[in-house]
Write an enzyme that holds these catalytic residues in place. Structure first.
Site, short mmCIF file in Angstrom:
data_model
loop_
_atom_site.label_atom_id
_atom_site.label_comp_id
_atom_site.label_asym_id
_atom_site.label_seq_id
_atom_site.Cartn_x
_atom_site.Cartn_y
_atom_site.Cartn_z
N ASP A 1 8.00 -7.08 7.71
CA ASP A 1 7.60 -5.68 7.59
C ASP A 1 8.67 -4.92 6.81
OD1 ASP A 1 5.70 -3.68 8.09
OD2 ASP A 1 6.67 -3.03 9.94
N GLU A 2 8.29 -3.82 6.18
CA GLU A 2 9.22 -3.00 5.39
C GLU A 2 9.87 -3.84 4.28
OE1 GLU A 2 8.98 0.12 5.79
OE2 GLU A 2 8.06 0.17 7.77
N LYS B 1 -0.25 -1.27 7.29
CA LYS B 1 0.50 -2.50 7.00
C LYS B 1 1.06 -3.14 8.27
CE LYS B 1 3.15 -0.31 4.09
NZ LYS B 1 2.47 1.00 4.11
N SER B 2 1.70 -2.34 9.12
CA SER B 2 2.27 -2.90 10.36
C SER B 2 1.17 -3.37 11.30
CB SER B 2 3.15 -1.86 11.05
OG SER B 2 4.25 -1.53 10.23
N MET C 1 1.93 4.68 2.07
CA MET C 1 2.25 4.81 3.50
C MET C 1 1.00 5.06 4.33
SD MET C 1 5.89 6.76 3.59
CE MET C 1 6.03 6.43 5.33
N CYS D 1 -3.16 10.23 -3.99
CA CYS D 1 -3.66 9.55 -5.17
C CYS D 1 -2.76 9.91 -6.36
CB CYS D 1 -5.11 9.96 -5.46
SG CYS D 1 -5.30 11.67 -6.01
N SER E 1 0.85 -1.19 0.00
CA SER E 1 0.00 0.00 0.00
C SER E 1 0.88 1.23 0.00
CB SER E 1 -0.90 0.02 1.24
OG SER E 1 -0.12 0.27 2.39
N CYS F 1 -3.05 13.71 -7.47
CA CYS F 1 -2.31 14.62 -6.59
C CYS F 1 -0.80 14.42 -6.72
CB CYS F 1 -2.76 14.46 -5.14
SG CYS F 1 -4.44 15.07 -4.85
#
Length: 187
Positions: free
Chosen positions: A81-82, A15-16, A11, A176, A9, A179
């Site tokens: 993660d990451e 996710k974490s 930021m 988005c 995704s 932007c």
């Protein structure tokens, strides 16, 4: 059959938080998991996976030299993660781990950097992952956020710099595509 999963995704999409929830679900069923995070990510302390909502867990560290296939413990699931910071070789190791040793591997990370360029680890995850899932986030304009921009200390968008610069909401915004392509002063 175990698989390699890539959940990506922009930021600040959770996710974490999602990773920590999956770890909890496995452990609640009496199963062992191994959590990994990038050694270079020290935002909340080295070796910590931290949700912006507050929950935090200790994690094993991976750097560019870490060999997942040789060093991963025998567990019910591996959570990374990451994952954008994985090397292409490490993604191949994780894919092999899932298919040869039968350990599900779930990776969470960004797909692209602040300039819209792919991270090498993410490129390989998009290629080798058996299942790819997008976690949704919203831009300030209300559209789905799929990109990230980096800002300086004054909140002005940066259009150049190293691909990797560790930071949170004070350094990055999720936006988005429309932007993302606005002139630098408009976001």
């Amino acid at each position: 059959m175990a698989k390699l999963y890539f959940r990506y995704s922009a930021m600040n999409a959770g996710k974490s938080t999602a990773l920590l929830q999956v770890a909890h679900n496995y452990e609640e069923q009496g199963q062992q998991v191994c959590l990994y995070t990038a050694a270079i990510d020290d935002r909340y302390g080295v070796g910590k996976i931290t949700s912006r909502l507050g929950p935090q867990r200790d994690a094993e560290l991976f750097d560019a030299e870490y060999d997942f296939f040789e060093r991963a413990p025998k567990v019910s699931c591996i959570l990374v993660d990451e994952a954008q910071f994985l090397s292409p070789t490490q993604v191949q190791q994780l894919h092999r781990l899932a298919h040869v040793r039968g350990i599900p591997v779930i990776c969470y990370g960004l797909r692209s950097d602040f300039l819209g360029e792919p991270f090498p680890g993410s490129t390989y995850l998009m290629t080798l992952a058996d299942t790819i899932e997008e976690l949704k986030n919203i831009c300030t304009c209300g559209k789905k956020a799929t990109m990230n921009i980096r800002v300086d200390a004054n909140g002005k968008r940066m259009m150049a710099g190293e691909q990797i610069s560790i930071g949170g909401n004070d350094h990055y915004h999720h936006v988005c595509a429309k932007c993302f392509y606005q002139p630098t002063g408009n976001h």
